[in-house]
Design a protein around this motif. Structure first.
Motif, short mmCIF file in Angstrom:
data_model
loop_
_atom_site.label_atom_id
_atom_site.label_comp_id
_atom_site.label_asym_id
_atom_site.label_seq_id
_atom_site.Cartn_x
_atom_site.Cartn_y
_atom_site.Cartn_z
N SER A 324 1.01 -1.17 0.12
CA SER A 324 0.22 -0.02 0.19
C SER A 324 1.65 1.38 0.34
O SER A 324 0.97 1.99 -0.96
CB SER A 324 -0.57 -0.33 1.43
N LYS A 325 1.89 1.28 0.86
CA LYS A 325 3.11 2.42 1.14
C LYS A 325 3.85 2.29 -0.37
O LYS A 325 4.07 3.77 -1.39
CB LYS A 325 3.95 2.09 1.62
N MET A 326 3.92 1.76 -1.65
CA MET A 326 4.52 1.62 -2.99
C MET A 326 3.57 2.56 -3.09
O MET A 326 4.18 3.44 -4.51
CB MET A 326 4.99 0.31 -3.11
N LEU A 327 2.30 1.26 -3.67
CA LEU A 327 1.35 2.17 -5.00
C LEU A 327 0.18 3.62 -4.13
O LEU A 327 0.16 3.70 -4.90
CB LEU A 327 0.09 1.10 -4.51
N ARG A 328 0.36 4.08 -3.17
CA ARG A 328 0.29 5.26 -2.47
C ARG A 328 0.98 6.52 -3.54
O ARG A 328 0.56 7.95 -3.38
CB ARG A 328 -0.18 5.33 -1.38
N GLU A 329 2.06 6.26 -3.80
CA GLU A 329 3.12 7.55 -4.71
C GLU A 329 2.77 7.23 -6.06
O GLU A 329 3.20 8.37 -6.62
CB GLU A 329 4.53 7.15 -4.41
N TYR A 330 1.66 6.87 -6.29
CA TYR A 330 1.07 6.40 -8.22
C TYR A 330 0.00 7.63 -7.91
O TYR A 330 -1.20 7.06 -6.17
CB TYR A 330 0.98 5.50 -8.86
N MET A 331 -0.63 7.98 -8.73
CA MET A 331 -2.41 8.75 -9.00
C MET A 331 -3.20 7.90 -10.05
O MET A 331 -2.83 7.28 -10.84
CB MET A 331 -2.23 10.48 -9.13
N THR A 332 -4.62 7.87 -9.47
CA THR A 332 -5.71 7.44 -10.33
C THR A 332 -5.51 8.21 -11.34
O THR A 332 -5.22 9.53 -11.72
CB THR A 332 -6.42 7.42 -10.03
N ALA A 333 -6.53 8.17 -12.37
CA ALA A 333 -7.17 9.43 -13.53
C ALA A 333 -7.79 9.99 -12.89
O ALA A 333 -7.68 11.47 -13.60
CB ALA A 333 -7.91 8.48 -14.35
N ASP A 334 -8.29 10.23 -11.63
CA ASP A 334 -8.83 11.16 -11.01
C ASP A 334 -8.15 12.19 -10.33
O ASP A 334 -8.49 12.59 -9.49
CB ASP A 334 -10.43 11.30 -10.18
N ASN A 335 -6.72 11.50 -9.97
CA ASN A 335 -5.91 12.23 -9.72
C ASN A 335 -6.04 12.13 -8.00
O ASN A 335 -5.47 12.89 -7.26
CB ASN A 335 -5.75 13.91 -9.78
#
Length: 372
Positions: A324-335
């Motif tokens: 979860s920590k690694m993935l939350r560095e990236y954004m969804t299409a809704d920013n």
């Protein structure tokens, strides 16, 4: 009586430089020979460019020919300075010495940035800033209380060699040549500096002479990029393509083919960024054909992948918190940051991730998927 100097055939000269490399170097890709020759030549024209790509010879094991590649480059480039240990301050002063821009050849760079080293952030700053012909390091100089601010330039050609990988910020400014040990059927000529230095220096001097004849052309060049090459790789390769266009012959086509091949290889070799490795493994191996997957299933699938780092992340396998920590560095299409959401399963509601939330990051950061 005026003597007319015979024009230098740039294409033929670059081919001679390539033949010299081939006597002593075995590169894993044909494209690497073109890239290295063009890099040698660009060092003689560095004042014409806004950027100067680093060239990085990297391998997983010793004895792969990295140091020999630097030794041959040393013979062919202007004002070479070979080192295995240098402080950022010394390099700043070297560049600003007024004796002409050096070509820095940095061997065993893994001792600075490898997994067992304490990264030298000042040296990384020198390497990062010095690839573009603007800026530099702001330092106070003087004695005692009589201090004045001064900017130290770091723009110069740099070749690197080492085991493993380099920081992302250096890799993205580099032409990367992944070296490997020679096979039994791959032969090279024994290299002895005392025997081959004069021959290499003769080629170096001819490169310098040719560079003077095309300097204006190269300085004004705006080389056409191959299709699909994005902004940062274009910045890296622009000087090499400009040199190839000035040389003519087969070199413009070879340079662009090498650009496409080596850029694709570097993007497919995910290991420069653990985050991109995670995104790519999720897309290509874990969530293929699925619109959602519980975190526990994602962890199990990641840890089961062969030749992947997830089963041993600092002495323990990847867990849900680290994921979860690694993935939350990236954004969804809704920013919004990528985050676990509720997934309804036959066993109840579990936390997990949706492919739709990762799709934007997959498009922005991951190399194109391999054809199936």
């Amino acid at each position: 009586m005026t003597t007319t100097r015979t024009p230098i055939d740039g294409a033929a000269l670059l081919s001679e430089v390539e033949a010299f490399h081939r006597r002593f170097n075995v590169f894993p890709r044909e494209a690497a020979y073109a890239a290295v020759v063009l890099w040698d030549a660009h060092a003689h024209l560095i004042d014409c460019f806004e950027t100067t790509p680093r060239i990085a010879f990297l391998s997983p094991e010793p004895g792969s020919g990295k140091s020999r590649a630097l030794e041959i480059i040393e013979l062919l480039t202007p004002r070479p300075v070979a080192t295995v240990s240098a402080s950022a301050n010394a390099l700043y002063r070297l560049v600003g010495s007024g004796e002409g821009l050096p070509t820095v050849l940095f061997d065993e760079i893994d001792t600075v940035f490898g997994p067992k080293a304490t990264a030298d952030e000042q040296l990384r700053g020198f390497l990062n800033a010095g690839w573009r012909h603007i800026g530099g390091a702001l330092r106070c100089v003087g004695e005692g209380s009589n201090q004045n601010a001064a900017v130290f330039d770091s723009f110069c050609a740099v070749a690197l060699a080492g085991l493993g990988h380099l920081p992302d910020t250096i890799l993205t400014r580099s032409v990367i040549v992944r070296m490997r040990r020679r096979a039994r059927n791959e032969k090279v000529e024994p290299y002895r500096q005392r025997l081959h230095m004069r021959e290499g220096h003769a080629l170096r001097d001819r490169l310098a002479e040719w560079a003077d004849t095309v300097r204006d052309q190269v300085a004004e060049a705006w080389p056409e990029m191959p299709e699909g090459i994005s902004d940062r790789p274009a910045d890296v390769w622009e000087p090499l393509l400009a040199v190839a266009d000035a040389a003519g012959g087969e070199w413009p086509d070879r340079a662009r083919a090498a650009c496409v091949e080596l850029v694709a290889a570097s993007q497919g070799d995910d290991k420069g960024s653990i985050g991109i490795r995670l995104l790519t493994d999720l897309r290509d191996h874990v969530m293929v054909g699925l619109d959602r997957l519980p975190t526990v299933a994602i962890i199990d699938r990641l840890n089961a992948l062969d030749d992947a780092p997830w089963a041993d992340m600092g002495g323990r396998p990847l867990d849900s918190r680290s994921l979860s920590k690694m993935l939350r560095e990236y954004m969804t299409a809704d920013n919004t940051p990528v985050a676990a959401r509720n997934i309804r399963t036959s066993g109840g509601v579990l936390k997990g991730f949706y492919s739709a939330d990762l799709a934007d990051a997959w498009t922005r950061y991951c190399p194109p998927p391999a054809p199936r």
